[in-house]
Design an enzyme around this catalytic site. Structure first.
Site, PDB file in Angstrom:
ATOM      1  NE  ARG A  69      -3.468  -2.766   0.619  1.00 24.29           N
ATOM      2  CZ  ARG A  69      -4.043  -3.551  -0.269  1.00 24.29           C
ATOM      3  NH1 ARG A  69      -3.816  -3.373  -1.568  1.00 24.29           N
ATOM      4  NH2 ARG A  69      -4.866  -4.515   0.105  1.00 24.29           N
ATOM      5  CG  ASP A 310      -3.300 -11.961  -2.277  1.00 24.62           C
ATOM      6  OD1 ASP A 310      -2.813 -10.833  -2.495  1.00 24.62           O
ATOM      7  OD2 ASP A 310      -4.420 -12.306  -2.683  1.00 24.62           O
TER       8      ASP A 310
END
Length: 438
Positions: A69, A310
């Site tokens: 992010r 993930d």
């Protein structure tokens, strides 16, 4: 980072799949390198001695599929907090996907990640660049320039490249560059507004189901295109029995195609989702128990050769509210080791050496990284694991900035005790429950 220059790890069960080693021995580390392995090693000059009796000593784990992010989503995760979480999870190398804001689709974007990691990170970061500009599926990114700057692969993860002709061009180009292509296999038209795997449980919860065909069709298409281009295709987060069938056939044909599975897809089925809990919402979604068993079988027979997390951190605001509107994804860096040991090793699906192979040398080989081994002369990236420690997962102890996990409170076995990067201790688990990150 702790600045020990000489470390001796004693009496551990050394699991080094690259050298087919599974034996109790010692490892001597000096100036960031593995200098000696053997039995009853003695080095009076050691600054630190680690007693690894009854523990596994393995190459630093590699996660080839994470989301950090950064840039653009610092309220969810940063490179600093993401690498701290990786260290606590035993990972010494992580590969962040390109779906940041802005997207990692230029050399400058890659340089930002690398320079930030150099300043703030505690583990190695090797970025993955996007296939298409802005992840829009319309025009190829500056792939060659990104490779020269430091990416290890390309992927539009989170989105499949719907245009088959464009994806074929990308595969041709990647083959020439000897760069693997990681694909998120999903036909978004078939997925539609679905939220969980299609089936009886979706109907019970009143949610729109996502059919298995949405994954199966794209895996089939991408294998066909990879066969035509000679590119190395890596299928991310395989979640369906049908997808496994296609993967197995591709491997039998000798195609350069690999695949990964995530712990949540071999731990949980759609029927495990309680009362529309958004911590169970992910992409691809949880599938049926039959699919779960197929993933385990594929891990056992080698059809799926990598385990990746993930890791997808989200702020609580992204997960609160109605299931339909909640963001997809769960965090995974700090839960992967105990989940794998509990579900795969203690159930005899995989041997310890087989598990560690899927977390070290296999991803290193796919990505062309000189990592994933405890060979003498190699960089001392090392993880020490207590495979028998029993405890309950507590999300409040995580070093990740986010808490979106369906595994809070789950009883597990297996704990990362030390993580070393470049011969320096970057994480140490304290018995009283306090974690020490340097």
């Amino acid at each position: 980072m702790t600045n020990e220059s000489r470390i001796l790890i004693k009496n551990g069960r050394v699991l080094d799949p690259a050298n087919e080693t599974d034996a109790v021995m010692d490892i001597f580390i000096e100036n960031g390198e593995i200098r000696e392995t053997g039995v009853n090693l003695e080095h009076e000059s050691c600054v630190k001695i680690i007693d690894a009796t009854d523990m596994w000593v393995v190459p630093g784990l590699i996660d080839m599929h994470v989301h950090l992010r950064d840039p653009g989503g610092h309220h969810k995760e940063t490179i600093q907090t993401g690498t701290l979480a990786a260290a606590a999870g035993g990972f010494t190398t992580i590969c962040p996907m390109a779906n940041t804001d802005p997207v990692t689709d230029t050399a400058d974007a890659v340089e930002y990640i690398l320079s930030t990691a150099e300043r703030e990170g505690v583990v190695h970061i090797v970025p993955i660049g996007s296939v298409t500009k802005g992840l829009l599926g319309q025009e190829l990114s500056a792939i060659g320039e990104m490779q020269a700057t430091g990416i290890c692969a390309i992927s539009d993860d989170g989105k499949a490249v719907a245009d088959a002709a464009l994806f074929k061009t990308a595969l041709y180009y990647a083959a020439k560059l000897e760069l693997p292509v990681l694909t998120h296999a999903e036909d978004h038209k078939l997925t539609g507004k679905g939220q969980i795997g299609a089936g009886p449980h979706a109907k019970k919860l009143g949610l729109t189901g996502i059919p298995n065909e949405s994954e199966e069709i794209m895996i089939s298409r991408d294998i066909i295109l990879a066969r035509a281009t000679g590119a190395h295709l890596h299928i991310c987060h395989v979640s369906t029995a049908e997808g496994v069938v296609h993967m197995r056939a591709a491997k039998e044909q000798g195609l350069p195609i690999t695949a990964e599975a995530c712990p949540h897809h071999f731990m949980l089925a759609d029927e495990d989702i309680p009362d529309c809990d958004t911590n169970y919402k992910m992409s691809p979604p949880l599938r049926s128990r039959k699919d779960v068993e197929a993933i385990k079988a594929a891990l056992k027979d080698g059809t799926i050769c990598v385990i990746a997390t993930d890791h997808a951190p989200h702020h609580e605001d992204d997960k609160n509210g109605e299931f339909e509107q909640a963001a997809n994804g769960i965090i995974g860096l700090e839960t992967a080791v105990p989940l794998c040991i509990t579900e795969l090793v203690h159930t005899d699906i995989l041997t310890p050496l087989e598990l560690i192979k899927k977390l070290t040398v296999n991803p290193a080989s796919i990505l062309g990284l000189d990592k994933g081994t405890l060979s003498i002369g190699k960089m001392a990236d090392v993880t020490v694991i207590d495979p028998n420690m029993q405890y309950s997962i507590d999300k409040e102890t995580f070093l990740s900035k986010s808490r979106n996990t369906p595994f809070h409170g789950r009883e597990v076995r297996g704990k990362v005790v030390y993580t070393l990067v470049n011969g320096k201790i970057v994480y140490e688990y304290k018995e009283e429950g306090k974690q020490d990150v340097n």
